[in-house]
Scaffold this motif. Structure first.
Motif, PDB file in Angstrom:
ATOM      1  N   THR A   1      -4.648  -6.174  -1.244  1.00  0.00           N
ATOM      2  CA  THR A   1      -4.123  -5.179  -1.635  1.00  0.00           C
ATOM      3  C   THR A   1      -3.856  -5.298  -3.638  1.00  0.00           C
ATOM      4  O   THR A   1      -3.417  -6.414  -3.811  1.00  0.00           O
ATOM      5  N   PRO A   2      -4.283  -4.277  -3.277  1.00  0.00           N
ATOM      6  CA  PRO A   2      -4.136  -3.622  -4.899  1.00  0.00           C
ATOM      7  C   PRO A   2      -2.751  -4.374  -6.287  1.00  0.00           C
ATOM      8  O   PRO A   2      -1.729  -3.789  -5.600  1.00  0.00           O
ATOM      9  N   GLY A   3      -2.745  -4.992  -6.891  1.00  0.00           N
ATOM     10  CA  GLY A   3      -1.890  -5.266  -7.912  1.00  0.00           C
ATOM     11  C   GLY A   3      -1.219  -6.417  -7.644  1.00  0.00           C
ATOM     12  O   GLY A   3       0.252  -6.810  -8.149  1.00  0.00           O
ATOM     13  N   ALA A   4      -1.712  -6.483  -6.301  1.00  0.00           N
ATOM     14  CA  ALA A   4      -1.202  -8.224  -5.489  1.00  0.00           C
ATOM     15  C   ALA A   4      -0.942  -9.528  -6.705  1.00  0.00           C
ATOM     16  O   ALA A   4      -0.230 -10.264  -6.674  1.00  0.00           O
TER      17      ALA A   4
ATOM     18  N   ARG B   1      20.041  -2.857  -8.544  1.00  0.00           N
ATOM     19  CA  ARG B   1      20.603  -1.367  -9.212  1.00  0.00           C
ATOM     20  C   ARG B   1      19.987  -1.375 -10.355  1.00  0.00           C
ATOM     21  O   ARG B   1      19.504  -0.462 -11.099  1.00  0.00           O
ATOM     22  N   LEU B   2      19.314  -2.699 -11.623  1.00  0.00           N
ATOM     23  CA  LEU B   2      18.901  -2.138 -12.450  1.00  0.00           C
ATOM     24  C   LEU B   2      17.234  -2.905 -13.057  1.00  0.00           C
ATOM     25  O   LEU B   2      16.323  -2.357 -14.283  1.00  0.00           O
ATOM     26  N   GLY B   3      16.332  -3.370 -11.805  1.00  0.00           N
ATOM     27  CA  GLY B   3      15.356  -3.759 -12.104  1.00  0.00           C
ATOM     28  C   GLY B   3      14.787  -5.253 -11.906  1.00  0.00           C
ATOM     29  O   GLY B   3      15.907  -5.749 -12.398  1.00  0.00           O
ATOM     30  N   GLN B   4      14.097  -5.624 -11.444  1.00  0.00           N
ATOM     31  CA  GLN B   4      13.654  -7.236 -11.879  1.00  0.00           C
ATOM     32  C   GLN B   4      13.249  -7.734 -12.876  1.00  0.00           C
ATOM     33  O   GLN B   4      14.264  -8.588 -13.821  1.00  0.00           O
ATOM     34  N   ARG B   5      13.089  -7.019 -14.180  1.00  0.00           N
ATOM     35  CA  ARG B   5      12.820  -6.978 -14.929  1.00  0.00           C
ATOM     36  C   ARG B   5      14.385  -7.310 -16.183  1.00  0.00           C
ATOM     37  O   ARG B   5      14.444  -8.354 -16.601  1.00  0.00           O
ATOM     38  N   ALA B   6      15.025  -6.231 -16.362  1.00  0.00           N
ATOM     39  CA  ALA B   6      15.970  -6.614 -16.534  1.00  0.00           C
ATOM     40  C   ALA B   6      17.650  -7.780 -16.029  1.00  0.00           C
ATOM     41  O   ALA B   6      17.801  -8.396 -17.093  1.00  0.00           O
TER      42      ALA B   6
ATOM     43  N   THR C   1       7.268  -3.438  -1.304  1.00  0.00           N
ATOM     44  CA  THR C   1       7.215  -2.357  -1.934  1.00  0.00           C
ATOM     45  C   THR C   1       5.252  -2.054  -1.333  1.00  0.00           C
ATOM     46  O   THR C   1       5.449  -0.653  -1.540  1.00  0.00           O
ATOM     47  N   LYS C   2       4.915  -3.146  -1.552  1.00  0.00           N
ATOM     48  CA  LYS C   2       3.209  -2.738  -1.268  1.00  0.00           C
ATOM     49  C   LYS C   2       2.803  -2.566   0.098  1.00  0.00           C
ATOM     50  O   LYS C   2       2.389  -1.365   0.303  1.00  0.00           O
ATOM     51  N   VAL C   3       2.997  -2.564   1.044  1.00  0.00           N
ATOM     52  CA  VAL C   3       3.097  -2.856   2.399  1.00  0.00           C
ATOM     53  C   VAL C   3       3.891  -2.437   3.549  1.00  0.00           C
ATOM     54  O   VAL C   3       3.832  -2.391   5.056  1.00  0.00           O
ATOM     55  N   GLN C   4       5.063  -1.756   2.993  1.00  0.00           N
ATOM     56  CA  GLN C   4       6.152  -1.050   3.757  1.00  0.00           C
ATOM     57  C   GLN C   4       5.862  -0.376   5.119  1.00  0.00           C
ATOM     58  O   GLN C   4       4.904   0.123   4.993  1.00  0.00           O
TER      59      GLN C   4
ATOM     60  N   LYS D   1       5.385  -5.156 -15.384  1.00  0.00           N
ATOM     61  CA  LYS D   1       6.272  -3.948 -14.056  1.00  0.00           C
ATOM     62  C   LYS D   1       5.572  -3.081 -13.727  1.00  0.00           C
ATOM     63  O   LYS D   1       7.166  -2.394 -13.255  1.00  0.00           O
ATOM     64  N   GLY D   2       4.571  -2.990 -13.682  1.00  0.00           N
ATOM     65  CA  GLY D   2       3.864  -2.088 -12.336  1.00  0.00           C
ATOM     66  C   GLY D   2       3.927  -2.790 -11.191  1.00  0.00           C
ATOM     67  O   GLY D   2       3.944  -1.388 -10.204  1.00  0.00           O
ATOM     68  N   THR D   3       4.255  -3.529 -10.273  1.00  0.00           N
ATOM     69  CA  THR D   3       4.257  -4.014  -9.404  1.00  0.00           C
ATOM     70  C   THR D   3       6.063  -3.378  -8.491  1.00  0.00           C
ATOM     71  O   THR D   3       6.508  -4.702  -7.455  1.00  0.00           O
ATOM     72  N   GLN D   4       6.646  -3.707  -9.858  1.00  0.00           N
ATOM     73  CA  GLN D   4       8.380  -3.803  -9.304  1.00  0.00           C
ATOM     74  C   GLN D   4       9.173  -3.388  -8.159  1.00  0.00           C
ATOM     75  O   GLN D   4       7.999  -2.242  -9.110  1.00  0.00           O
ATOM     76  N   PRO D   5       9.917  -3.764  -7.398  1.00  0.00           N
ATOM     77  CA  PRO D   5      10.119  -2.217  -6.415  1.00  0.00           C
ATOM     78  C   PRO D   5      11.057  -1.473  -7.587  1.00  0.00           C
ATOM     79  O   PRO D   5      10.905  -1.339  -8.655  1.00  0.00           O
TER      80      PRO D   5
END
Length: 430
Positions: A27-30, A89-94, A147-150, A208-212
């Motif tokens: 899967t791309p980015g996995a 709500r805010l993003g995983q990174r936040a 998100t990737k394989v929904q 950041k590119g793979t987070q929902p």
């Protein structure tokens, strides 16, 4: 025109490749989130044993060590869902960056207090933020897979892969922590846990590119629903409490059994057999292209878990107990995997991380309760009485799941606009 979306191939369409691990890992980015995610989730399995070994060394009491570890576990179970909700709500990174900083500081504070022979209440006070700030890397990885394989057959494969990864973590983590605490220094386990949390968590957050995606205010027509308001999630929480009862009851009771026969070293072998059964079953679950619904597989797997766990208290030999432990482990994986798989259909995308953390927290809470109850049973009754905890926990959970199994059916939350196989765009219904 609005049309229903189906992921079933038509009679004239080519056969869908078997959803194996190879296809999943392509899967791309996995790999950008898998590798840092594995490093960042390792401390989760090191924390409890590291606390027990350090506090027992400084206080001379296993009771005090277990109490501090239990406070950490309960705090994690209570606060994890709110961390997941904020991540949605805010993003995983936040959420992850401040979380790993607080956790690292809390762990180092707890370590310093233990080495300074601080009173037990001070250790409890430090244990609360230590547990509350445990980074929920596993649920965050699962949310990224969703998100990737929904909407594809790879959802079950991804859930199985994560179950195997969790088991590998709980094999490697305690071994690493024990080796550091015994061969280097009693505090080395917690120091390593804090270091891995900080480095792994920051590296994972950097992807950041793979987070929902976080739902923007511009999509106000789509209601943001808390995962706990979904009836099926509440049923799964009860099921995962029973799974936690198995983990906690097995840890205490296998240790007591090994000591009762004068072979304390067998504890690692017996628990390793139990974990191996979980890994083997998890690998198999992900490699099979299932035709039955995940609700059905969950019920069958949980019935097998309750049945096998009910025989543990009657085992009086090492071979019988090892065999039953293997079967119990093999029954846990289907229950875990299909429970996590159901979240994809039950919960809106904007609440999945929260849902996964509720389930992870339920396992931790069930485990903390089981450790306490099983320990009391072993102290006050016969050797092996602690095995009644996995039996009671799984039977109660099975009864609840059977009675409320209709709530595990995937709801029709919104109409869907066809965008191709595996892609759906929610449209609010007025």
């Amino acid at each position: 025109m609005v049309s229903a979306v189906t992921n079933e191939p038509s009679k004239n369409s080519p056969e869908i490749p078997r959803p194996g691990y190879g296809r999943l890992l392509r899967t791309p980015g996995a790999w950008t989130f898998l590798l840092p995610g594995f490093a960042a989730r390792q401390p989760f399995a090191m924390l409890t044993i590291s606390i027990v070994l350090l506090v027992q060394h400084t206080t001379g009491s296993y009771g005090a060590a277990g109490a501090v570890a239990a406070v950490t576990g309960v705090s994690m179970a209570l606060f994890a869902p709110y961390s997941g909700r904020l991540a949605d709500r805010l993003g995983q990174r936040a959420v992850l960056i401040p979380g790993v900083l607080v956790h690292t500081l809390s762990v180092l504070t707890l370590t310093g207090l233990a080495l300074a022979d601080a009173p037990l209440w001070a250790l409890f006070a430090a244990a609360v933020p230590t547990g509350a700030s445990v980074p929920q890397i596993g649920p965050m990885v699962r949310a990224r897979w969703a998100t990737k394989v929904q909407g594809t057959p790879l959802m079950t494969t991804a859930a199985a892969f994560e179950s195997v990864t969790d088991e590998l973590t709980f094999v490697v983590g305690p071994l690493l922590a024990t080796a550091l605490c015994t061969a280097v220094d009693p505090a080395a386990g917690l120091v390593a846990e804090a270091s891995l949390t900080l480095v792994g968590g920051v590296l994972f957050a950097a992807q950041k590119g793979t987070q929902p995606r976080v739902s923007s205010r511009g999509h106000a027509r789509v209601e943001h629903v808390s995962a706990l308001r979904v009836p099926g999630v509440r049923v799964l929480i009860v099921a995962f409490l029973g799974i936690g009862a198995v983990f906690g009851g097995m840890q205490v009771s296998l240790t007591a059994f090994a000591e009762s026969i004068g072979e304390p070293g067998l504890n690692g072998v017996l628990y390793g057999t139990f974990a191996a059964g979980n890994m083997i079953s998890g690998i198999a679950c992900g490699a099979i292209a299932w035709k039955s619904a995940p609700q059905q597989r969950l019920l069958v797997g949980y019935a097998a878990l309750a049945l096998t766990a009910s025989g543990l208290w009657a085992a009086h030999s090492v071979l019988v107990l090892a065999g039953l432990g293997l079967l119990v482990g093999m029954s846990i994986a289907p229950a875990l995997i299909n429970g996590y798989t159901l979240v994809d259909g039950l919960v809106p995308a904007g609440a999945r991380t929260e849902a996964f953390t509720w389930l992870t927290g339920a396992v931790a809470l069930g485990q903390a309760a089981a450790v306490t109850v099983a320990g009391q049973l072993e102290d006050r009754f016969w050797d092996g009485a602690g095995f009644l905890v996995p039996m009671g926990g799984t039977l109660l959970a099975l009864g609840t799941v059977l009675a409320l199994r209709s709530r595990l059916s995937t709801p029709s939350r919104a109409r869907t606009v066809a965008r191709g196989v595996g892609h759906r765009t929610p449209v609010a219904v007025d």
